[in-house]
Design a protein around this motif. Structure first.
Motif, PDB file in Angstrom:
ATOM      1  N   MET A 161      45.432  -9.216 -13.316  1.00 24.89           N
ATOM      2  CA  MET A 161      44.581  -9.729 -12.251  1.00 24.89           C
ATOM      3  C   MET A 161      43.119  -9.422 -12.530  1.00 24.89           C
ATOM      4  SD  MET A 161      44.797  -8.964  -8.166  1.00 24.89           S
ATOM      5  CE  MET A 161      44.219  -7.280  -8.361  1.00 24.89           C
ATOM      6  N   LYS A 162      42.866  -8.227 -13.071  1.00 25.03           N
ATOM      7  CA  LYS A 162      41.482  -7.896 -13.412  1.00 25.03           C
ATOM      8  C   LYS A 162      40.954  -8.819 -14.507  1.00 25.03           C
ATOM      9  CE  LYS A 162      38.607  -3.924 -14.581  1.00 25.03           C
ATOM     10  NZ  LYS A 162      38.604  -2.463 -14.907  1.00 25.03           N
ATOM     11  N   GLN A 163      41.844  -9.087 -15.488  1.00 23.23           N
ATOM     12  CA  GLN A 163      41.444 -10.002 -16.554  1.00 23.23           C
ATOM     13  C   GLN A 163      41.193 -11.398 -16.009  1.00 23.23           C
ATOM     14  OE1 GLN A 163      44.348 -10.239 -19.621  1.00 23.23           O
ATOM     15  NE2 GLN A 163      43.085 -11.527 -20.990  1.00 23.23           N
ATOM     16  N   GLN A 164      42.132 -11.863 -15.125  1.00 21.88           N
ATOM     17  CA  GLN A 164      41.951 -13.165 -14.509  1.00 21.88           C
ATOM     18  C   GLN A 164      40.693 -13.199 -13.635  1.00 21.88           C
ATOM     19  OE1 GLN A 164      43.669 -15.936 -15.001  1.00 21.88           O
ATOM     20  NE2 GLN A 164      45.111 -14.957 -16.432  1.00 21.88           N
ATOM     21  N   HIS A 165      40.448 -12.074 -12.964  1.00 19.03           N
ATOM     22  CA  HIS A 165      39.242 -12.026 -12.128  1.00 19.03           C
ATOM     23  C   HIS A 165      37.987 -12.133 -12.987  1.00 19.03           C
ATOM     24  CE1 HIS A 165      36.731 -10.990  -8.722  1.00 19.03           C
ATOM     25  NE2 HIS A 165      36.163 -10.027  -9.443  1.00 19.03           N
ATOM     26  N   ASN A 166      38.007 -11.420 -14.127  1.00 20.04           N
ATOM     27  CA  ASN A 166      36.847 -11.520 -15.024  1.00 20.04           C
ATOM     28  C   ASN A 166      36.671 -12.951 -15.521  1.00 20.04           C
ATOM     29  OD1 ASN A 166      36.322  -8.772 -14.767  1.00 20.04           O
ATOM     30  ND2 ASN A 166      37.652  -8.240 -16.513  1.00 20.04           N
ATOM     31  N   LEU A 167      37.828 -13.583 -15.890  1.00 14.31           N
ATOM     32  CA  LEU A 167      37.735 -14.988 -16.313  1.00 14.31           C
ATOM     33  C   LEU A 167      37.247 -15.873 -15.184  1.00 14.31           C
ATOM     34  CD1 LEU A 167      41.053 -15.261 -18.373  1.00 14.31           C
ATOM     35  CD2 LEU A 167      38.709 -15.136 -19.270  1.00 14.31           C
ATOM     36  N   TYR A 168      37.749 -15.571 -13.959  1.00 13.69           N
ATOM     37  CA  TYR A 168      37.324 -16.359 -12.797  1.00 13.69           C
ATOM     38  C   TYR A 168      35.826 -16.209 -12.548  1.00 13.69           C
ATOM     39  CZ  TYR A 168      36.725 -17.640  -7.907  1.00 13.69           C
ATOM     40  OH  TYR A 168      36.273 -18.189  -6.735  1.00 13.69           O
ATOM     41  N   GLU A 169      35.329 -14.988 -12.683  1.00 15.21           N
ATOM     42  CA  GLU A 169      33.906 -14.775 -12.480  1.00 15.21           C
ATOM     43  C   GLU A 169      33.097 -15.508 -13.548  1.00 15.21           C
ATOM     44  OE1 GLU A 169      32.269 -13.332 -10.090  1.00 15.21           O
ATOM     45  OE2 GLU A 169      34.071 -12.750  -8.966  1.00 15.21           O
ATOM     46  N   ALA A 170      33.622 -15.450 -14.796  1.00 16.60           N
ATOM     47  CA  ALA A 170      32.908 -16.165 -15.866  1.00 16.60           C
ATOM     48  C   ALA A 170      32.904 -17.671 -15.611  1.00 16.60           C
ATOM     49  CB  ALA A 170      33.557 -15.839 -17.215  1.00 16.60           C
ATOM     50  N   VAL A 171      34.077 -18.228 -15.210  1.00 14.87           N
ATOM     51  CA  VAL A 171      34.156 -19.668 -14.942  1.00 14.87           C
ATOM     52  C   VAL A 171      33.290 -20.038 -13.747  1.00 14.87           C
ATOM     53  CG1 VAL A 171      35.720 -21.515 -14.216  1.00 14.87           C
ATOM     54  CG2 VAL A 171      36.396 -19.927 -16.011  1.00 14.87           C
ATOM     55  N   ARG A 172      33.316 -19.146 -12.697  1.00 14.44           N
ATOM     56  CA  ARG A 172      32.504 -19.450 -11.507  1.00 14.44           C
ATOM     57  C   ARG A 172      31.014 -19.435 -11.859  1.00 14.44           C
ATOM     58  NH1 ARG A 172      30.465 -16.575  -7.046  1.00 14.44           N
ATOM     59  NH2 ARG A 172      31.163 -14.597  -7.922  1.00 14.44           N
ATOM     60  N   SER A 173      30.631 -18.483 -12.730  1.00 15.15           N
ATOM     61  CA  SER A 173      29.230 -18.453 -13.162  1.00 15.15           C
ATOM     62  C   SER A 173      28.886 -19.723 -13.948  1.00 15.15           C
ATOM     63  CB  SER A 173      28.989 -17.208 -14.016  1.00 15.15           C
ATOM     64  OG  SER A 173      27.662 -17.182 -14.480  1.00 15.15           O
ATOM     65  N   ASP A 174      29.824 -20.130 -14.843  1.00 14.97           N
ATOM     66  CA  ASP A 174      29.601 -21.375 -15.587  1.00 14.97           C
ATOM     67  C   ASP A 174      29.534 -22.561 -14.644  1.00 14.97           C
ATOM     68  OD1 ASP A 174      29.622 -19.856 -17.830  1.00 14.97           O
ATOM     69  OD2 ASP A 174      31.690 -20.359 -18.407  1.00 14.97           O
ATOM     70  N   ARG A 175      30.406 -22.572 -13.638  1.00 15.53           N
ATOM     71  CA  ARG A 175      30.402 -23.698 -12.695  1.00 15.53           C
ATOM     72  C   ARG A 175      29.086 -23.760 -11.940  1.00 15.53           C
ATOM     73  NH1 ARG A 175      33.796 -23.299  -7.335  1.00 15.53           N
ATOM     74  NH2 ARG A 175      31.985 -21.934  -6.994  1.00 15.53           N
ATOM     75  N   ASN A 176      28.599 -22.591 -11.522  1.00 21.83           N
ATOM     76  CA  ASN A 176      27.319 -22.591 -10.804  1.00 21.83           C
ATOM     77  C   ASN A 176      26.194 -23.106 -11.698  1.00 21.83           C
ATOM     78  OD1 ASN A 176      28.527 -21.545  -8.519  1.00 21.83           O
ATOM     79  ND2 ASN A 176      28.153 -19.400  -9.141  1.00 21.83           N
ATOM     80  N   ILE A 177      26.240 -22.645 -12.978  1.00 29.05           N
ATOM     81  CA  ILE A 177      25.201 -23.121 -13.907  1.00 29.05           C
ATOM     82  C   ILE A 177      25.303 -24.632 -14.094  1.00 29.05           C
ATOM     83  CG2 ILE A 177      24.423 -23.004 -16.304  1.00 29.05           C
ATOM     84  CD1 ILE A 177      25.269 -20.036 -16.281  1.00 29.05           C
ATOM     85  N   TYR A 178      26.563 -25.129 -14.298  1.00 30.99           N
ATOM     86  CA  TYR A 178      26.756 -26.565 -14.493  1.00 30.99           C
ATOM     87  C   TYR A 178      26.400 -27.360 -13.255  1.00 30.99           C
ATOM     88  CZ  TYR A 178      29.324 -24.981 -18.604  1.00 30.99           C
ATOM     89  OH  TYR A 178      29.668 -24.380 -19.782  1.00 30.99           O
ATOM     90  N   SER A 179      26.740 -26.803 -12.096  1.00 27.52           N
ATOM     91  CA  SER A 179      26.388 -27.513 -10.864  1.00 27.52           C
ATOM     92  C   SER A 179      24.883 -27.626 -10.714  1.00 27.52           C
ATOM     93  CB  SER A 179      26.984 -26.772  -9.648  1.00 27.52           C
ATOM     94  OG  SER A 179      28.382 -26.763  -9.702  1.00 27.52           O
ATOM     95  N   LYS A 180      24.234 -26.479 -10.991  1.00 30.61           N
ATOM     96  CA  LYS A 180      22.769 -26.520 -10.894  1.00 30.61           C
ATOM     97  C   LYS A 180      22.168 -27.503 -11.899  1.00 30.61           C
ATOM     98  CE  LYS A 180      18.806 -23.413 -11.025  1.00 30.61           C
ATOM     99  NZ  LYS A 180      18.369 -22.008 -11.251  1.00 30.61           N
ATOM    100  N   LYS A 181      22.729 -27.470 -13.123  1.00 28.48           N
ATOM    101  CA  LYS A 181      22.225 -28.382 -14.153  1.00 28.48           C
ATOM    102  C   LYS A 181      22.544 -29.827 -13.806  1.00 28.48           C
ATOM    103  CE  LYS A 181      20.129 -29.148 -17.970  1.00 28.48           C
ATOM    104  NZ  LYS A 181      18.664 -28.927 -18.034  1.00 28.48           N
ATOM    105  N   LEU A 182      23.748 -30.061 -13.209  1.00 33.69           N
ATOM    106  CA  LEU A 182      24.120 -31.409 -12.806  1.00 33.69           C
ATOM    107  C   LEU A 182      23.167 -31.939 -11.753  1.00 33.69           C
ATOM    108  CD1 LEU A 182      26.095 -33.797 -12.884  1.00 33.69           C
ATOM    109  CD2 LEU A 182      27.491 -32.579 -11.189  1.00 33.69           C
ATOM    110  N   ILE A 183      22.829 -31.047 -10.817  1.00 33.34           N
ATOM    111  CA  ILE A 183      21.891 -31.477  -9.770  1.00 33.34           C
ATOM    112  C   ILE A 183      20.537 -31.808 -10.385  1.00 33.34           C
ATOM    113  CG2 ILE A 183      20.628 -30.682  -7.738  1.00 33.34           C
ATOM    114  CD1 ILE A 183      23.135 -29.080  -7.012  1.00 33.34           C
TER     115      ILE A 183
END
Length: 242
Positions: A161-183
């Protein structure tokens, strides 16, 4: 012992009367001879009286002894009577105690029988309790093993779960970056569309260059983790964040 002299003869008595002295002497001689003839009898009587007196003294002495003995016997009899009364009282008390002891013995026998029955029942209960205790110990051991296994699984799950959480945080950070870039790209595309109107014959070259530039820019800003994962198969959707 001489005989007593005869009384004097009165005057006028017969002329043939013997003289007074002669009469007294004759009487004395007769008395002496009579005494001598009766002396053995007198001696025998005297001895007999002495024997009777001794017998009487012996009897009196024996009577005194018997009186003393009678007093002692009466005292002993009274003592025996007192002892008899005491023995009777003691006998009565002992009979009462024996009766009480018999009742107590009967009560103790009933109590002993009841306790023996309870002992057998408790022995059965103890055997059952020991069996249950042994089963409980085995169950506790098995549950401890299960708990250890579950703790191990929980530790592994927490690690995953910790590993998945770290991956989730990394993906969420990437998503935020992509969302911002998409906007930003959408704003830039909107701004370019506003500046460059599309002609009916086709898109001008300048518009193609502008529309292709953001793609190159967007591909250049991808992080290394996203670039490496873009070549793999798409991952399943992420679970919602808790």
């Amino acid at each position: 012992m001489l005989a007593r002299c005869a009384p004097p003869v009165e005057a006028g008595a017969g002329a043939n009367a013997p003289p007074i002295g002669f009469v007294c002497l004759r009487a004395t001689s007769a008395s002496v001879s009579s005494y001598r003839s009766q002396e053995p009898e007198i001696e025998a009587e005297r001895k007999k009286r002495e024997l009777e007196r001794k017998a009487i003294d012996d009897l009196v002495r024996e009577r005194d002894i018997l009186n003393k003995n009678c007093g002692k016997v009466q005292a002993a009899v009274q003592t025996q009577l007192d002892l008899l009364r005491v023995n009777e009282n003691t006998k009565h008390n002992l009979e009462m105690e024996i009766s009480g002891c018999r009742n107590s013995s009967a009560t103790l026998a009933r109590t002993l029988k009841r306790l023996q029955v309870e002992k057998q029942r408790y022995a059965t209960d103890v055997v059952e309790a020991q069996s249950k205790y042994a089963m409980a110990v085995e169950e506790v051991k098995s549950r401890e093993i299960s708990v250890l296994q579950l703790q191990k699984k929980i530790a592994e799950g927490e690690a995953r779960m910790k590993q998945q959480h770290n991956l989730y945080e990394a993906v969420r950070s990437d998503r935020n970056i992509y969302s911002k870039k998409l906007i930003e790209d959408q704003d830039e595309i909107t701004e370019m569309k506003r500046k460059f109107k599309v002609s009916p014959r086709g898109e001008p070259r300048s518009w193609a260059r502008c529309s292709a530039r953001p793609r190159r820019h967007r591909a250049s800003v991808l992080p290394p983790t996203r670039r490496a994962s873009s070549t793999r198969s798409p991952s399943p959707p992420l679970p919602p964040r808790r």
